[in-house]
Design a protein around this motif. Structure first.
Motif, short mmCIF file in Angstrom:
data_model
loop_
_atom_site.label_atom_id
_atom_site.label_comp_id
_atom_site.label_asym_id
_atom_site.label_seq_id
_atom_site.Cartn_x
_atom_site.Cartn_y
_atom_site.Cartn_z
N UNK A 1 0.97 -1.26 0.07
CA UNK A 1 -0.11 0.06 -0.18
C UNK A 1 0.88 1.36 -0.09
N UNK A 2 0.64 1.97 -0.95
CA UNK A 2 1.44 3.43 -0.97
C UNK A 2 0.51 4.59 -1.21
N UNK A 3 0.51 5.11 0.13
CA UNK A 3 -0.54 6.21 0.47
C UNK A 3 -0.16 7.43 -0.29
N UNK A 4 0.71 7.63 -0.99
CA UNK A 4 1.14 8.72 -1.84
C UNK A 4 1.33 10.20 -1.08
N UNK A 5 1.93 9.96 -0.02
CA UNK A 5 2.37 11.18 1.06
C UNK A 5 1.11 11.53 1.80
N UNK A 6 -0.02 11.23 1.71
CA UNK A 6 -1.33 11.35 2.23
C UNK A 6 -0.97 10.88 3.65
N UNK A 7 -1.82 11.72 4.58
CA UNK A 7 -2.08 10.95 6.09
C UNK A 7 -2.97 9.72 5.85
N UNK A 8 -2.82 8.82 6.65
CA UNK A 8 -3.72 7.66 6.75
C UNK A 8 -4.94 7.83 7.50
N UNK A 9 -5.87 8.75 6.95
CA UNK A 9 -7.28 9.11 7.50
C UNK A 9 -8.14 9.23 6.29
N UNK A 10 -9.14 9.43 6.78
CA UNK A 10 -10.43 9.80 5.55
C UNK A 10 -10.61 8.83 4.79
N UNK A 11 -10.39 9.30 3.42
CA UNK A 11 -10.69 8.66 2.29
C UNK A 11 -9.69 7.51 1.91
N UNK A 12 -8.40 7.94 2.16
CA UNK A 12 -7.27 7.19 2.12
C UNK A 12 -7.38 5.84 3.02
N UNK A 13 -7.64 6.12 4.40
CA UNK A 13 -8.08 4.74 5.12
C UNK A 13 -9.49 4.09 4.79
N UNK A 14 -10.37 4.95 4.37
CA UNK A 14 -11.47 4.14 3.71
C UNK A 14 -11.32 3.17 2.74
N UNK A 15 -10.42 3.69 1.77
CA UNK A 15 -10.18 3.03 0.61
C UNK A 15 -9.26 1.59 0.92
N UNK A 16 -8.36 1.89 2.09
CA UNK A 16 -7.57 0.68 2.36
C UNK A 16 -8.42 -0.19 3.16
N UNK A 17 -9.12 0.02 3.93
CA UNK A 17 -10.24 -0.63 4.56
C UNK A 17 -10.96 -1.58 3.74
N UNK A 18 -11.33 -0.92 2.53
CA UNK A 18 -12.07 -1.39 1.50
C UNK A 18 -11.49 -2.39 0.80
N UNK A 19 -10.11 -2.22 0.50
CA UNK A 19 -9.43 -3.10 -0.17
C UNK A 19 -9.17 -4.46 0.91
N UNK A 20 -9.01 -4.12 2.07
CA UNK A 20 -8.93 -5.20 2.84
C UNK A 20 -10.07 -6.10 3.02
N UNK A 21 -11.22 -5.26 3.20
CA UNK A 21 -12.55 -6.09 3.27
C UNK A 21 -12.66 -6.92 1.94
N UNK A 22 -12.30 -6.25 0.95
CA UNK A 22 -12.44 -7.31 -0.48
C UNK A 22 -11.44 -8.24 -0.66
N UNK A 23 -10.59 -8.35 0.22
CA UNK A 23 -9.98 -9.59 0.46
C UNK A 23 -8.48 -9.46 0.01
N UNK A 24 -7.91 -8.10 -0.36
CA UNK A 24 -6.44 -8.18 -0.47
C UNK A 24 -5.82 -8.05 0.78
N UNK A 25 -4.63 -8.71 0.49
CA UNK A 25 -3.64 -8.84 1.87
C UNK A 25 -2.40 -7.73 2.03
N UNK A 26 -2.24 -6.47 2.86
CA UNK A 26 -1.11 -5.89 2.87
C UNK A 26 -0.92 -5.47 4.18
#
Length: 117
Positions: A92-117
């Motif tokens: 997971x490359x957050x692109x320099x953004x803080x890990x909260x808000x939309x970035x965190x929601x996207x990461x949690x969605x990826x995890x919920x979909x089954x990706x491992x990181x």
């Protein structure tokens, strides 16, 4: 450039020095603008984008879902596409953004979909 953008790019370079995507474990790259969020799954060894997705927010008058909720849904949908393409593990490359808000929601969605990181 503004100081805010320069600082983000500096953080992004620092993160990218440590995070690289390979053919076995590709990189999930994020770019966030005020309206949209762009997500790509990239193989850095070849320099090729394997999958991509864009979260486009609706106009405020028609806004039914918040941008954060849309990011989570797009994360799940992209994870499903990745599973179909045979990708299970990513970096997971957050692109320099803080890990909260939309970035965190996207990461949690990826995890919920089954990706491992």
């Amino acid at each position: 450039m503004s100081d805010k953008r320069e600082n983000r790019i500096r953080r992004q370079k620092r993160v990218r020095a440590k995070v690289t995507g390979k053919d076995v474990v590709p990189r999930v790259s994020i770019f966030r603008s005020n309206r949209h969020i762009f997500v790509q799954i990239v193989d850095d060894s070849v320099g090729k984008t394997l999958l991509s997705s864009i979260v486009k927010s609706q106009k405020k008058s028609k806004l039914k879902e918040r941008k954060t909720e849309l990011a989570a849904k797009i994360g799940e949908m992209l994870a499903q596409k990745a599973k179909e393409a045979g990708i299970e593990k990513v970096v997971f490359d957050r692109g320099g953004y803080k890990y909260h808000g939309r970035v965190k929601a996207l990461a949690e969605g990826l995890r919920k979909g089954g990706l491992i990181f």
